[in-house]
Scaffold this active site. Structure first.
Site, PDB file in Angstrom:
ATOM      1  N   ARG A  96       0.792  -1.099   0.103  1.00 12.59           N
ATOM      2  CA  ARG A  96      -0.051   0.016   0.077  1.00 12.59           C
ATOM      3  C   ARG A  96       0.864   1.052  -0.244  1.00 12.59           C
ATOM      4  O   ARG A  96       0.534   2.205  -0.675  1.00 12.59           O
ATOM      5  CB  ARG A  96      -0.827  -0.054   1.168  1.00 12.59           C
ATOM      6  CG  ARG A  96      -1.993  -0.927   0.799  1.00 12.59           C
ATOM      7  CD  ARG A  96      -2.863  -0.810  -0.081  1.00 12.59           C
ATOM      8  NE  ARG A  96      -3.715  -1.868  -0.665  1.00 12.59           N
ATOM      9  CZ  ARG A  96      -3.165  -2.786  -1.357  1.00 12.59           C
ATOM     10  NH1 ARG A  96      -1.940  -3.192  -1.627  1.00 12.59           N
ATOM     11  NH2 ARG A  96      -3.855  -3.744  -2.003  1.00 12.59           N
ATOM     12  N   GLU A  99       2.067   1.499  -3.617  1.00 13.73           N
ATOM     13  CA  GLU A  99       0.967   2.105  -4.201  1.00 13.73           C
ATOM     14  C   GLU A  99       0.651   3.673  -4.028  1.00 13.73           C
ATOM     15  O   GLU A  99       0.719   4.267  -4.899  1.00 13.73           O
ATOM     16  CB  GLU A  99      -0.324   1.419  -3.747  1.00 13.73           C
ATOM     17  CG  GLU A  99      -1.595   1.735  -4.676  1.00 13.73           C
ATOM     18  CD  GLU A  99      -2.672   0.904  -3.923  1.00 13.73           C
ATOM     19  OE1 GLU A  99      -3.416   0.574  -5.002  1.00 13.73           O
ATOM     20  OE2 GLU A  99      -2.830   0.792  -2.986  1.00 13.73           O
ATOM     21  N   SER A 122      14.989  14.525   3.132  1.00 16.70           N
ATOM     22  CA  SER A 122      15.894  13.467   3.887  1.00 16.70           C
ATOM     23  C   SER A 122      14.903  12.294   4.429  1.00 16.70           C
ATOM     24  O   SER A 122      14.152  12.544   5.047  1.00 16.70           O
ATOM     25  CB  SER A 122      16.727  14.067   4.702  1.00 16.70           C
ATOM     26  OG  SER A 122      17.782  13.302   5.629  1.00 16.70           O
TER      27      SER A 122
END
Length: 156
Positions: A96, A99, A122
């Site tokens: 996820r 995604e 960073s």
């Protein structure tokens, strides 16, 4: 003296031992983290092989998990980072996040560059926080805060 790992294998094996001890003792990562002076996210990442722990924190978690001196020292070594082997992750939770980056990565990049200029956020000078909150529509929501220092690109 600071030591560094040359492969992930030693820290991966230690992470397995840590998860087994955590399960056997029925501890949460929050409980293991208590007394380290670090965030639960940082300590958890360290226990899973992604960061070195300071000596004092390594002693605290080693005592709670009944880890030997060698394991305590290994927790203090600089690991080979990156817990996801090449390719698309298959674990549904990790996928996820992959995604999210696939869908929103270009948006994040565009908005960061628009607000800050050319540079990066960073992952080294970084903080992570996760909170569980009630969803007004029922159930729960995960509020995940990624707090990284902006580092501008410097011409040379």
């Amino acid at each position: 003296m600071t030591q560094s790992q040359h492969s992930q294998s030693a820290r991966e094996a230690l992470a397995e031992r840590i998860v087994e001890a955590k399960t056997r003792k029925n501890l949460t990562f929050e409980q293991i983290n208590e007394g380290t002076g670090l965030s639960v996210a940082f300590t958890t990442a360290a226990l899973l092989g992604q960061h070195p722990l300071p000596a004092d924190a390594a002693r605290v978690v080693a005592a709670k998990l009944d880890l030997d001196d060698d394991a305590q020292r290994l927790l203090q070594t600089i690991p080979v980072r990156g817990s996801i082997p090449g390719g698309v992750p298959t674990d549904p939770t990790i996928y996820r996040f992959y995604e999210i980056v696939q869908v929103y990565g270009s948006t994040l990049k565009a908005l960061i560059h628009e607000q800050f200029g050319d540079g990066i956020v960073s992952a080294i000078n970084f903080k992570l926080d996760i909170k569980k909150v009630d969803d007004p529509e029922g159930g729960s929501r995960a509020v995940i805060t990624l707090d990284g220092k902006y580092l501008p690109t410097k011409p040379f």
